[in-house]
Design a protein around this motif. Structure first.
Motif, PDB file in Angstrom:
ATOM      1  N   SER A  94       2.553   1.648  -3.320  1.00  0.00           N
ATOM      2  CA  SER A  94       1.588   2.100  -4.337  1.00  0.00           C
ATOM      3  C   SER A  94       1.390   3.610  -4.271  1.00  0.00           C
ATOM      4  CB  SER A  94       0.242   1.405  -4.153  1.00  0.00           C
ATOM      5  OG  SER A  94       0.344   0.042  -4.427  1.00  0.00           O
ATOM      6  N   ASN A 130       0.824  -1.202   0.000  1.00  0.00           N
ATOM      7  CA  ASN A 130       0.000   0.000   0.000  1.00  0.00           C
ATOM      8  C   ASN A 130       0.865   1.263   0.000  1.00  0.00           C
ATOM      9  OD1 ASN A 130      -2.515   1.460   0.155  1.00  0.00           O
ATOM     10  ND2 ASN A 130      -1.983   1.886   2.290  1.00  0.00           N
ATOM     11  N   GLN A 135      -2.751  -0.363  -6.690  1.00  0.00           N
ATOM     12  CA  GLN A 135      -2.294  -1.518  -5.932  1.00  0.00           C
ATOM     13  C   GLN A 135      -2.301  -2.805  -6.759  1.00  0.00           C
ATOM     14  OE1 GLN A 135      -3.780  -1.521  -1.973  1.00  0.00           O
ATOM     15  NE2 GLN A 135      -2.588  -3.282  -1.359  1.00  0.00           N
TER      16      GLN A 135
END
Length: 160
Positions: free
Chosen positions: A71, A68, A78
Motif C-alpha cells: 500500500s 501494508n 489499504q
C-alpha cells in the motif's frame, strides 16, 4: 540560502500569490493524473486497472511484501489495495502466503502469470515515461530524481 528558497519558506497568504504553475504539489498531481490517464487506455485492453498494474509493478521489483508495505509503495489505501489484490488473486496474477514470522500477516507474491501480465504492461508504461521526459537530458533527469528523493525523505512516514 538561495533567495528563491527563502521566499518559499516565508508565509504566502494565498495560493493566488504563488500561482498554480509554481505550486509543485499541483504540478506533480497533474503530471501523475496525465500519466495514469494515458496508461488507463492501454491497460484496459489488457483487462487491468492502474492500481492493479501499480501492484504488479512493485511486486515485479520487490516480491513478497505485506499488504501494508505494498500500500505504501503503490500509494494506494489499504482497503483499496485489499480489493485490488482480491481481483489480482482471482485472475491468478498474485498469491498470498502466511508470513513465517507472523501468521497474522500475509505476504503477496507474483505468480508466473502475474509477471507475464506485468511484462505485457511494461512497454506502455515505459513509452509514457519516455514521452514525459522527452527533451530532458540525463543531468536534468538525475537532478530531478535526486530532488524527488529529498522531498520524499522530508515527508515520508515509513522507513521504506
Amino acid at each position: 540560502m538561495d533567495e528563491r528558497l527563502d521566499s518559499r519558506n516565508s508565509r504566502i497568504e494565498t495560493l493566488g500569490q504563488m500561482g498554480l504553475q509554481q505550486f509543485a504539489p499541483y504540478l506533480m498531481n497533474r503530471i501523475m493524473g496525465r500519466y495514469n490517464a494515458t496508461l488507463r487506455q492501454d491497460l484496459r485492453r489488457q483487462g487491468l486497472t492502474v492500481p492493479q498494474v501499480r501492484a504488479l509493478a512493485v511486486l515485479a521489483v520487490g516480491d513478497g511484501m505485506s499488504i501494508n508495505e505494498l500500500s505504501v509503495y503503490t500509494v494506494i489505501e489499504q482497503s483499496t489495495m485489499s480489493r485490488t489484490l482480491d481481483a489480482l488473486e482471482t485472475q491468478g496474477l498474485v498469491r498470498r502466503e502466511a508470513c513465517q514470522d507472523d501468521s497474522r500477516t500475509r505476504n503477496i507474491f507474483l505468480t508466473d502469470k502475474g509477471r507475464e501480465e506485468f511484462n505485457r504492461a511494461w512497454p506502455a508504461m515505459h513509452e509514457a515515461f519516455a514521452e514525459m521526459f522527452r527533451g530532458i537530458d540525463e543531468a536534468e533527469y538525475s537532478a530531478f530524481v535526486a530532488t524527488l528523493q529529498k522531498i520524499l525523505g522530508n515527508i515520508r512516514k515509513h522507513d521504506f
